[in-house]
Design a protein around this motif. Structure first.
Motif, PDB file in Angstrom:
ATOM      1  N   GLU A 108      31.273  39.585  49.154  1.00 25.01           N
ATOM      2  CA  GLU A 108      31.675  39.478  50.560  1.00 25.01           C
ATOM      3  C   GLU A 108      32.487  38.211  50.809  1.00 25.01           C
ATOM      4  OE1 GLU A 108      29.547  39.185  54.994  1.00 25.01           O
ATOM      5  OE2 GLU A 108      28.380  39.775  53.227  1.00 25.01           O
ATOM      6  N   LEU A 109      32.056  37.104  50.227  1.00 26.44           N
ATOM      7  CA  LEU A 109      32.801  35.860  50.386  1.00 26.44           C
ATOM      8  C   LEU A 109      34.198  35.967  49.787  1.00 26.44           C
ATOM      9  CD1 LEU A 109      30.048  33.201  49.562  1.00 26.44           C
ATOM     10  CD2 LEU A 109      31.085  33.649  51.801  1.00 26.44           C
ATOM     11  N   GLN A 110      34.326  36.638  48.638  1.00 28.43           N
ATOM     12  CA  GLN A 110      35.653  36.811  48.051  1.00 28.43           C
ATOM     13  C   GLN A 110      36.539  37.632  48.979  1.00 28.43           C
ATOM     14  OE1 GLN A 110      36.391  39.682  45.146  1.00 28.43           O
ATOM     15  NE2 GLN A 110      38.014  38.565  44.102  1.00 28.43           N
ATOM     16  N   ALA A 111      35.995  38.705  49.543  1.00 25.16           N
ATOM     17  CA  ALA A 111      36.776  39.558  50.444  1.00 25.16           C
ATOM     18  C   ALA A 111      37.271  38.769  51.654  1.00 25.16           C
ATOM     19  CB  ALA A 111      35.929  40.746  50.901  1.00 25.16           C
ATOM     20  N   GLU A 112      36.503  37.754  52.052  1.00 20.83           N
ATOM     21  CA  GLU A 112      36.897  36.909  53.187  1.00 20.83           C
ATOM     22  C   GLU A 112      37.853  35.800  52.768  1.00 20.83           C
ATOM     23  OE1 GLU A 112      33.176  35.470  54.550  1.00 20.83           O
ATOM     24  OE2 GLU A 112      32.543  37.375  55.436  1.00 20.83           O
ATOM     25  N   GLY A 113      38.151  35.697  51.463  1.00 14.48           N
ATOM     26  CA  GLY A 113      39.026  34.646  50.961  1.00 14.48           C
ATOM     27  C   GLY A 113      38.335  33.305  50.794  1.00 14.48           C
ATOM     28  N   ARG A 114      36.995  33.285  50.840  1.00 15.66           N
ATOM     29  CA  ARG A 114      36.243  32.024  50.790  1.00 15.66           C
ATOM     30  C   ARG A 114      35.659  31.731  49.407  1.00 15.66           C
ATOM     31  NH1 ARG A 114      31.864  32.583  55.139  1.00 15.66           N
ATOM     32  NH2 ARG A 114      31.668  30.318  54.889  1.00 15.66           N
ATOM     33  N   PHE A 115      35.757  32.687  48.495  1.00 16.53           N
ATOM     34  CA  PHE A 115      35.264  32.495  47.132  1.00 16.53           C
ATOM     35  C   PHE A 115      36.260  33.187  46.186  1.00 16.53           C
ATOM     36  CE2 PHE A 115      32.320  33.333  43.530  1.00 16.53           C
ATOM     37  CZ  PHE A 115      31.808  32.064  43.365  1.00 16.53           C
ATOM     38  N   PRO A 116      37.475  32.622  46.085  1.00 18.97           N
ATOM     39  CA  PRO A 116      38.573  33.302  45.375  1.00 18.97           C
ATOM     40  C   PRO A 116      38.473  33.170  43.861  1.00 18.97           C
ATOM     41  CG  PRO A 116      39.351  31.221  46.245  1.00 18.97           C
ATOM     42  CD  PRO A 116      37.929  31.367  46.730  1.00 18.97           C
ATOM     43  N   PHE A 117      37.412  33.738  43.292  1.00 19.62           N
ATOM     44  CA  PHE A 117      37.185  33.573  41.855  1.00 19.62           C
ATOM     45  C   PHE A 117      38.218  34.291  41.019  1.00 19.62           C
ATOM     46  CE2 PHE A 117      34.672  37.350  42.945  1.00 19.62           C
ATOM     47  CZ  PHE A 117      35.006  38.224  41.939  1.00 19.62           C
ATOM     48  N   GLU A 118      39.000  35.179  41.639  1.00 17.04           N
ATOM     49  CA  GLU A 118      40.069  35.845  40.882  1.00 17.04           C
ATOM     50  C   GLU A 118      41.081  34.851  40.318  1.00 17.04           C
ATOM     51  OE1 GLU A 118      41.518  35.479  45.101  1.00 17.04           O
ATOM     52  OE2 GLU A 118      39.630  36.100  44.151  1.00 17.04           O
ATOM     53  N   LYS A 119      41.146  33.649  40.904  1.00 21.10           N
ATOM     54  CA  LYS A 119      42.062  32.623  40.406  1.00 21.10           C
ATOM     55  C   LYS A 119      41.627  32.049  39.063  1.00 21.10           C
ATOM     56  CE  LYS A 119      43.723  31.304  44.991  1.00 21.10           C
ATOM     57  NZ  LYS A 119      43.960  30.192  45.950  1.00 21.10           N
ATOM     58  N   LEU A 120      40.399  32.333  38.647  1.00 19.58           N
ATOM     59  CA  LEU A 120      39.895  31.850  37.362  1.00 19.58           C
ATOM     60  C   LEU A 120      40.110  32.853  36.242  1.00 19.58           C
ATOM     61  CD1 LEU A 120      36.381  30.596  38.567  1.00 19.58           C
ATOM     62  CD2 LEU A 120      38.598  29.460  38.790  1.00 19.58           C
ATOM     63  N   VAL A 121      40.408  34.104  36.588  1.00 20.41           N
ATOM     64  CA  VAL A 121      40.346  35.219  35.645  1.00 20.41           C
ATOM     65  C   VAL A 121      41.690  35.480  34.974  1.00 20.41           C
ATOM     66  CG1 VAL A 121      40.035  37.728  35.491  1.00 20.41           C
ATOM     67  CG2 VAL A 121      38.418  36.341  36.807  1.00 20.41           C
ATOM     68  N   LYS A 122      41.640  35.738  33.668  1.00 21.76           N
ATOM     69  CA  LYS A 122      42.758  36.311  32.937  1.00 21.76           C
ATOM     70  C   LYS A 122      42.265  37.578  32.255  1.00 21.76           C
ATOM     71  CE  LYS A 122      46.249  35.568  29.351  1.00 21.76           C
ATOM     72  NZ  LYS A 122      46.835  34.596  28.374  1.00 21.76           N
ATOM     73  N   VAL A 123      43.013  38.675  32.438  1.00 21.19           N
ATOM     74  CA  VAL A 123      42.589  39.984  31.954  1.00 21.19           C
ATOM     75  C   VAL A 123      43.177  40.249  30.576  1.00 21.19           C
ATOM     76  CG1 VAL A 123      42.746  42.468  32.391  1.00 21.19           C
ATOM     77  CG2 VAL A 123      42.280  40.898  34.283  1.00 21.19           C
ATOM     78  N   TYR A 124      42.326  40.772  29.679  1.00 22.87           N
ATOM     79  CA  TYR A 124      42.734  41.148  28.323  1.00 22.87           C
ATOM     80  C   TYR A 124      42.326  42.598  28.075  1.00 22.87           C
ATOM     81  CZ  TYR A 124      42.785  36.072  27.317  1.00 22.87           C
ATOM     82  OH  TYR A 124      43.021  34.714  27.332  1.00 22.87           O
ATOM     83  N   PRO A 125      43.159  43.381  27.379  1.00 23.26           N
ATOM     84  CA  PRO A 125      42.692  44.689  26.914  1.00 23.26           C
ATOM     85  C   PRO A 125      41.508  44.504  25.965  1.00 23.26           C
ATOM     86  CG  PRO A 125      45.076  44.470  26.654  1.00 23.26           C
ATOM     87  CD  PRO A 125      44.560  43.110  26.983  1.00 23.26           C
ATOM     88  N   PHE A 126      40.630  45.486  25.929  1.00 21.90           N
ATOM     89  CA  PHE A 126      39.404  45.378  25.138  1.00 21.90           C
ATOM     90  C   PHE A 126      39.696  45.091  23.669  1.00 21.90           C
ATOM     91  CE2 PHE A 126      35.588  47.652  23.192  1.00 21.90           C
ATOM     92  CZ  PHE A 126      34.723  46.600  23.418  1.00 21.90           C
ATOM     93  N   ASP A 127      40.763  45.659  23.145  1.00 22.47           N
ATOM     94  CA  ASP A 127      41.046  45.457  21.720  1.00 22.47           C
ATOM     95  C   ASP A 127      41.572  44.052  21.414  1.00 22.47           C
ATOM     96  OD1 ASP A 127      43.639  45.655  22.698  1.00 22.47           O
ATOM     97  OD2 ASP A 127      44.157  47.458  21.558  1.00 22.47           O
ATOM     98  N   GLN A 128      41.774  43.233  22.450  1.00 23.66           N
ATOM     99  CA  GLN A 128      42.158  41.835  22.241  1.00 23.66           C
ATOM    100  C   GLN A 128      40.969  40.890  22.437  1.00 23.66           C
ATOM    101  OE1 GLN A 128      45.663  40.667  24.460  1.00 23.66           O
ATOM    102  NE2 GLN A 128      46.806  42.486  23.844  1.00 23.66           N
ATOM    103  N   ILE A 129      39.775  41.382  22.148  1.00 23.08           N
ATOM    104  CA  ILE A 129      38.564  40.605  22.375  1.00 23.08           C
ATOM    105  C   ILE A 129      38.561  39.311  21.573  1.00 23.08           C
ATOM    106  CG2 ILE A 129      37.290  41.985  20.653  1.00 23.08           C
ATOM    107  CD1 ILE A 129      34.755  41.453  22.320  1.00 23.08           C
ATOM    108  N   ASN A 130      39.061  39.329  20.355  1.00 20.96           N
ATOM    109  CA  ASN A 130      39.045  38.101  19.552  1.00 20.96           C
ATOM    110  C   ASN A 130      40.032  37.070  20.088  1.00 20.96           C
ATOM    111  OD1 ASN A 130      37.053  38.734  17.420  1.00 20.96           O
ATOM    112  ND2 ASN A 130      38.468  40.405  16.976  1.00 20.96           N
TER     113      ASN A 130
END
Length: 366
Positions: free
Chosen positions: A325-347
């Motif tokens: 809920e806090l993220q949806a309100e823009g008060r906990f923007p944890f998406e700024k910490l995330v980098k997405v990888y395809p599963f086969d790039q786990i290493n």
């Protein structure tokens, strides 16, 4: 059913994507199709065998996905529900009954034993294969969890993002919200500006703390900490006396300090940075045998306190929806910490996490 899973077979080994067998959900269990899963330092610690878990194993403990099937007796979720997977607990001991599932008296059996508490395992392959890591083993296309460690989300939840709420972000934010619960007049210092530390920074901002100090040695992380709510930063590569710098920023020392590093010198600095009657929360897990040495005069005379914190002292079923809920309100923007990888790039995700190139890797499967 046959599923795809990332298996680690030896200490410090690479993950290999393999076809393995997964049982149908038993009583109280939930089958989840995994859409994404966060990569946490605890996964790497188990791979390196710093933490107890038999190998070969399927790890992963920040899964997010959709319920495919449920076992007998499950009523909290149904097929089609979006869920986050979090740590497991027995639900029966004094700590669980008291609303403290992170301190379950059977925590190791339900999260690190390499199988169900009764010794059985839902995962099978040629030779031994261990699962049930954090009650899920979600480095896989599908995972068996339990009704206790699945958290139902709304239909609009972004399953590419929410997995890290199951452990790392829950720990950082929960420590501030639950363990500390500071008032707006109080001050917080956060040692280590990785994903867990930055979650603590964001939580302190949500609570309106007047001074929030981020401590790290990486300028880019300190810059992000300011963007996310830190009022002051301390670059340990440029400052010789870190506790003095924190005391200068806060006036007389921090009311609360978070250590996410498990480095003895940094933990000691977090305690030395406290104001009289201040509390330091130790979140990081170091190598077995890691010890913290503190001068008792420095600890006792000012009335300082040191506490260990697991999973942010949180009840995931209330805390995780609150963070969404806090993220949806823009008060906990944890998406700024995330980098997405395809599963086969786990290493690659492991390498980037260990080097610090990525704050919070998230592997996507759907």
């Amino acid at each position: 059913m046959r599923i795809s899973a990332a298996v680690v077979r030896e200490p410090e080994g690479t993950f290999t994507i393999e076809d393995v067998e997964l049982d149908a959900p038993g009583p109280g269990e939930v089958l989840v199709e995994i859409h994404s899963v966060g990569m946490c330092h605890t996964d790497i610690g188990v791979r390196n065998q710093w933490l107890p878990m038999p190998l070969p194993a399927v790890l992963g403990h920040e899964g997010a996905g959709v319920v495919s099937a449920v076992g007998d007796g499950v009523t909290a979720v149904a097929p089609g529900d979006k869920v986050v997977l979090t740590f497991n607990s027995c639900g029966e001991c004094a700590m669980c009954r008291g609303g403290e599932p992170a301190y379950c008296l059977d925590f190791l059996a339900h999260n690190f034993a390499g199988g169900r508490p009764d010794g059985s395992n839902a995962l099978h392959a040629d030779g031994a294969l261990h699962g049930n890591f954090f009650g899920q083993s979600s480095f896989a296309s599908h995972a068996i969890a339990t009704e206790r460690n699945v958290v139902k989300l709304g239909a609009d939840a972004d399953l590419r993002m929410v997995g890290p709420l199951g452990c790392g972000l829950l720990t950082g934010a929960g420590t501030v919200f639950n363990t500390f619960a500071p008032t707006p007049e109080q001050t917080v210092a956060v040692f280590g500006s990785g994903a867990v530390g930055l979650a603590a920074v964001m939580a302190a901002k949500v609570l309106g703390c007047r001074t929030i100090v981020a401590v790290d040695r990486v300028p880019s992380r300190l810059e992000l900490a300011r963007e996310l709510g830190a009022t002051h930063t301390v670059d340990t590569s440029q400052v010789e006396d870190v506790p003095a710098a924190v005391r200068e920023a806060t006036g007389m020392g921090a009311d609360f300090a978070v250590d996410t590093t498990a480095v003895p010198a940094v933990m000691r600095a977090s305690v030395s940075s406290l104001a009289p009657r201040g509390t330091a929360g130790l979140l990081g897990l170091g190598l077995p045998g890691t010890e913290l040495s503190i001068d008792m005069l420095e600890l006792a005379v000012p009335g300082r306190k040191v506490v260990g914190v697991i999973e942010g002292d949180a009840d995931p079923h209330s805390m995780i929806p609150h963070l969404v809920e806090l993220q949806a309100e823009g008060r906990f923007p944890f998406e700024k910490l995330v980098k997405v990888y395809p599963f086969d790039q786990i290493n690659q995700a492991v390498d980037d996490s260990e080097s610090g190139a990525t704050l919070k890797p998230v592997l996507t499967l759907v």
